[in-house]
Design a protein around this motif. Sequence first.
Motif, PDB file in Angstrom:
ATOM      1  N   UNK A  80      32.906  32.310 -23.916  1.00  0.00           N
ATOM      2  CA  UNK A  80      31.673  31.763 -23.318  1.00  0.00           C
ATOM      3  C   UNK A  80      31.997  30.916 -22.084  1.00  0.00           C
ATOM      4  N   UNK A  81      33.086  30.138 -22.146  1.00  0.00           N
ATOM      5  CA  UNK A  81      33.506  29.347 -20.990  1.00  0.00           C
ATOM      6  C   UNK A  81      33.815  30.255 -19.801  1.00  0.00           C
ATOM      7  N   UNK A  82      34.552  31.332 -20.072  1.00  0.00           N
ATOM      8  CA  UNK A  82      34.919  32.279 -19.016  1.00  0.00           C
ATOM      9  C   UNK A  82      33.661  32.913 -18.415  1.00  0.00           C
ATOM     10  N   UNK A  83      32.742  33.307 -19.267  1.00  0.00           N
ATOM     11  CA  UNK A  83      31.499  33.920 -18.803  1.00  0.00           C
ATOM     12  C   UNK A  83      30.709  32.938 -17.935  1.00  0.00           C
ATOM     13  N   UNK A  84      30.642  31.683 -18.354  1.00  0.00           N
ATOM     14  CA  UNK A  84      29.915  30.647 -17.600  1.00  0.00           C
ATOM     15  C   UNK A  84      30.558  30.442 -16.230  1.00  0.00           C
ATOM     16  N   UNK A  85      31.905  30.389 -16.200  1.00  0.00           N
ATOM     17  CA  UNK A  85      32.627  30.216 -14.930  1.00  0.00           C
ATOM     18  C   UNK A  85      32.376  31.388 -13.998  1.00  0.00           C
ATOM     19  N   UNK A  87      29.749  33.339 -13.943  1.00  0.00           N
ATOM     20  CA  UNK A  87      28.369  33.286 -13.472  1.00  0.00           C
ATOM     21  C   UNK A  87      28.216  32.249 -12.348  1.00  0.00           C
ATOM     22  N   UNK A  88      28.955  31.130 -12.453  1.00  0.00           N
ATOM     23  CA  UNK A  88      28.870  30.084 -11.428  1.00  0.00           C
ATOM     24  C   UNK A  88      29.513  30.535 -10.119  1.00  0.00           C
ATOM     25  N   UNK A  89      30.528  31.413 -10.238  1.00  0.00           N
ATOM     26  CA  UNK A  89      31.220  31.911  -9.039  1.00  0.00           C
ATOM     27  C   UNK A  89      30.410  32.982  -8.321  1.00  0.00           C
ATOM     28  N   UNK A  90      29.501  33.628  -9.036  1.00  0.00           N
ATOM     29  CA  UNK A  90      28.725  34.730  -8.437  1.00  0.00           C
ATOM     30  C   UNK A  90      27.626  34.238  -7.529  1.00  0.00           C
TER      31      UNK A  90
END
Length: 90
Positions: A80-85, A87-90
């Motif tokens: 979930x942390x990786x997914x959140x990161x 999404x923030x980079x996109x």
Amino acid sequence: MNRTITFNELRKIKDSLPSGSMHRIADELNMSVETVRNFFGGHNFKTGKSVGIHLEPGPDGGLVMLDDTTVLDKAIDILREVEKEEMQEA
């Protein structure tokens, strides 16, 4: 908490984890890396401990009954942390 998932689902979670996750999980849960690897299907019981998984043959790699989902929960938190990161980079 007990949980049942397929072996292939468990391996997919393991394979999706970023590099270094086995060590992070081990550090955060105060257990050896080999014990964490055993949770995901490893078989090193000389330096790692059994982690309360029980395998039943069947389709999709069979079923895995987990006596304790702490390692799985930590792995899912990391994903979930990786997914959140991402999404923030996109």
